[in-house]
Design a protein around this motif. Structure first.
Motif, PDB file in Angstrom:
ATOM      1  N   GLN A 122       6.755  -1.525  -6.587  1.00 38.71           N
ATOM      2  CA  GLN A 122       5.388  -1.341  -5.758  1.00 38.71           C
ATOM      3  C   GLN A 122       4.444  -2.225  -6.611  1.00 38.71           C
ATOM      4  OE1 GLN A 122       3.975   2.394  -3.924  1.00 38.71           O
ATOM      5  NE2 GLN A 122       5.949   3.134  -4.350  1.00 38.71           N
ATOM      6  N   GLN A 123       3.489  -2.888  -6.064  1.00 45.94           N
ATOM      7  CA  GLN A 123       2.425  -3.744  -6.542  1.00 45.94           C
ATOM      8  C   GLN A 123       0.740  -3.651  -5.790  1.00 45.94           C
ATOM      9  OE1 GLN A 123       2.400  -5.574  -9.601  1.00 45.94           O
ATOM     10  NE2 GLN A 123       4.621  -5.117  -9.635  1.00 45.94           N
ATOM     11  N   PRO A 124      -0.108  -3.084  -6.471  1.00 48.07           N
ATOM     12  CA  PRO A 124      -1.189  -2.619  -5.694  1.00 48.07           C
ATOM     13  C   PRO A 124      -1.985  -4.157  -5.373  1.00 48.07           C
ATOM     14  CG  PRO A 124      -1.477  -2.460  -8.073  1.00 48.07           C
ATOM     15  CD  PRO A 124      -0.014  -2.582  -7.855  1.00 48.07           C
ATOM     16  N   GLY A 125      -2.517  -4.051  -4.043  1.00 47.06           N
ATOM     17  CA  GLY A 125      -3.023  -5.675  -3.668  1.00 47.06           C
ATOM     18  C   GLY A 125      -4.272  -5.887  -4.527  1.00 47.06           C
ATOM     19  N   ALA A 126      -4.362  -7.004  -4.756  1.00 46.54           N
ATOM     20  CA  ALA A 126      -5.497  -7.209  -6.060  1.00 46.54           C
ATOM     21  C   ALA A 126      -6.802  -7.946  -5.151  1.00 46.54           C
ATOM     22  CB  ALA A 126      -4.786  -8.640  -6.780  1.00 46.54           C
ATOM     23  N   GLU A 127      -6.685  -8.645  -4.081  1.00 47.36           N
ATOM     24  CA  GLU A 127      -7.971  -9.551  -3.661  1.00 47.36           C
ATOM     25  C   GLU A 127      -8.888  -8.308  -2.739  1.00 47.36           C
ATOM     26  OE1 GLU A 127      -9.011 -12.725  -0.420  1.00 47.36           O
ATOM     27  OE2 GLU A 127      -6.859 -12.555  -1.074  1.00 47.36           O
ATOM     28  N   LYS A 137      -3.357   5.281  -4.246  1.00 49.52           N
ATOM     29  CA  LYS A 137      -2.973   3.919  -3.812  1.00 49.52           C
ATOM     30  C   LYS A 137      -4.130   3.088  -3.573  1.00 49.52           C
ATOM     31  CE  LYS A 137       1.224   5.496  -4.265  1.00 49.52           C
ATOM     32  NZ  LYS A 137       2.003   5.357  -5.289  1.00 49.52           N
ATOM     33  N   THR A 138      -3.650   1.656  -3.690  1.00 50.96           N
ATOM     34  CA  THR A 138      -4.868   0.530  -3.687  1.00 50.96           C
ATOM     35  C   THR A 138      -4.515  -0.246  -2.222  1.00 50.96           C
ATOM     36  OG1 THR A 138      -5.117   0.578  -5.974  1.00 50.96           O
ATOM     37  CG2 THR A 138      -5.725  -1.563  -4.683  1.00 50.96           C
ATOM     38  N   LEU A 139      -5.634  -0.546  -1.681  1.00 49.10           N
ATOM     39  CA  LEU A 139      -5.762  -1.446  -0.424  1.00 49.10           C
ATOM     40  C   LEU A 139      -6.458  -2.829  -0.594  1.00 49.10           C
ATOM     41  CD1 LEU A 139      -4.835  -1.733   2.640  1.00 49.10           C
ATOM     42  CD2 LEU A 139      -6.836  -0.176   2.991  1.00 49.10           C
ATOM     43  N   GLY A 140      -5.737  -3.832  -0.304  1.00 45.53           N
ATOM     44  CA  GLY A 140      -6.685  -4.974  -0.501  1.00 45.53           C
ATOM     45  C   GLY A 140      -6.135  -6.339   0.281  1.00 45.53           C
ATOM     46  N   GLY A 141      -6.844  -7.262  -0.063  1.00 37.35           N
ATOM     47  CA  GLY A 141      -6.320  -8.612   0.878  1.00 37.35           C
ATOM     48  C   GLY A 141      -6.236  -8.383   2.360  1.00 37.35           C
ATOM     49  N   ARG A 142      -5.150  -9.162   2.748  1.00 36.25           N
ATOM     50  CA  ARG A 142      -5.287  -9.190   4.335  1.00 36.25           C
ATOM     51  C   ARG A 142      -4.954  -7.770   4.930  1.00 36.25           C
ATOM     52  NH1 ARG A 142      -6.726 -10.564   8.265  1.00 36.25           N
ATOM     53  NH2 ARG A 142      -4.975 -10.763   9.477  1.00 36.25           N
ATOM     54  N   PHE A 143      -4.323  -6.913   4.360  1.00 35.76           N
ATOM     55  CA  PHE A 143      -3.898  -5.536   4.714  1.00 35.76           C
ATOM     56  C   PHE A 143      -5.198  -4.659   4.775  1.00 35.76           C
ATOM     57  CE2 PHE A 143       0.610  -5.480   3.273  1.00 35.76           C
ATOM     58  CZ  PHE A 143       1.042  -6.033   4.253  1.00 35.76           C
ATOM     59  N   ARG A 144      -6.108  -4.982   3.866  1.00 37.23           N
ATOM     60  CA  ARG A 144      -7.507  -4.296   3.796  1.00 37.23           C
ATOM     61  C   ARG A 144      -8.335  -4.724   5.117  1.00 37.23           C
ATOM     62  NH1 ARG A 144     -12.290  -3.702  -0.590  1.00 37.23           N
ATOM     63  NH2 ARG A 144     -13.594  -2.097   0.637  1.00 37.23           N
TER      64      ARG A 144
END
Length: 303
Positions: A122-127, A137-144
């Motif tokens: 697993q890799q947490p979203g960075a953007e 857990k982390t939410l980022g980028g297009r998914f966020r």
């Protein structure tokens, strides 16, 4: 002249009396229910209202069942539910609207079945990322962005994984995904935005596992079929009753095995067209794999 006026007035009076009767039936039927020829299923009442106001086809998918009574795996209570391709609606009359319709925790169920020890790599979203203390857990980028624009916490739930690569159970392709309590987001870079983020068909997976012919679970099937297709067990995870017999069939050209992770069974090498059966006499969760191709894994949940 007087007779003509009286005739016109009588006609208008009769027409006014007839209009409510003519309009009531079709109008109420259209507003209160909708049948989908694609699946032959009907949505009605509060479920139709929720479906319409919460993303409709794109978010929820087509209905794949009628309303049924089902015991919740979350609290053990029985609710009126309806299955859709991407969700399961639960009716909660004890709650005031809009919370009288809630979504089952399909993402949680699927994640626990597929990855009882957590998904690998697993890799947490960075953007533009945000971390949820509730799940870590982390939410980022297009998914966020998709999460924010499509109902957020109420519709999708908290993230319960970070991003990772997963082979789709529908088409066998690999996508970057992230699991939420009520959904799984798939990233499809081949599609232009906003269709580059799609939802996995969790409702379809859950319905087939519980009710489809030959998938056991509360449907009570005693003989359950699993196909070995290319490099996947399909379905990858099944729920069956104690005493059910599971039969694996190798339908592809490549040789495989089905072998219990703890050594409960071993089919040996299976050529194309060969079958192997095993009867599950005790409740529990049974993980298995192909010893020739160890990345091929499956799960049998016996209740």
């Amino acid at each position: 002249m007087t007779k003509n006026i009286l005739r016109v007035m009588s006609f208008l009076a009769l027409l006014l009396l007839a209009l409510p009767a003519l309009g009531a039936g079709p109008s109420q039927a259209q507003e209160g229910s909708r049948t989908f020829p694609e699946t032959g299923k009907t949505i009605k009442g509060r479920f139709l209202e929720y479906w319409t106001t919460h993303g409709g086809l794109a978010q929820q998918g087509f209905p794949i069942s009628e309303e049924i009574q089902e015991k919740s795996d979350t609290d053990g209570k029985t609710y009126t539910v309806q299955y859709f391709e991407r969700a399961v609606f639960e009716k909660h009359p004890e709650n005031k609207a809009p919370n009288d319709v809630l979504l089952s925790l399909l993402g949680t169920f699927r994640y626990e079945q597929q990855y009882p020890n957590g998904a690998p790599a697993q890799q947490p979203g960075a953007e533009n990322a945000v971390k949820f203390n509730e799940t870590g857990k982390t939410l980022g980028g297009r998914f966020r962005k998709y999460w924010n624009e499509h109902g957020g916490l109420a519709q999708q739930g908290y993230p319960i994984s970070d991003e990772f690569q997963e082979v789709s159970a529908l088409n066998g392709k690999t996508y970057r995904v992230q699991y939420f309590q009520r959904a799984v987001f798939e990233y499809h870079p081949e599609n232009p935005a906003p269709n580059d983020v799609l939802l996995s068909q969790l409702g379809t997976f859950r319905y087939k596992a519980k009710y489809a012919a030959g998938s056991g679970g509360t449907g009570g099937a005693k003989e359950v079929a699993v196909d070995i297709v290319d490099f996947d067990f399909k379905p990858m995870s099944i729920t069956v009753d104690v005493g059910a017999k599971v039969t694996w069939t190798n339908v592809g050209p490549t040789i495989h095995t089905t072998t219990g992770k703890a050594g409960q069974w071993d089919s040996g090498i299976m050529q194309k067209g060969q079958k192997f059966s095993y009867t599950f006499d005790k409740a529990g969760t049974y993980e298995y794999l192909c010893t020739i191709h160890p990345l091929m894994k499956g799960t049998v949940i016996v209740k």
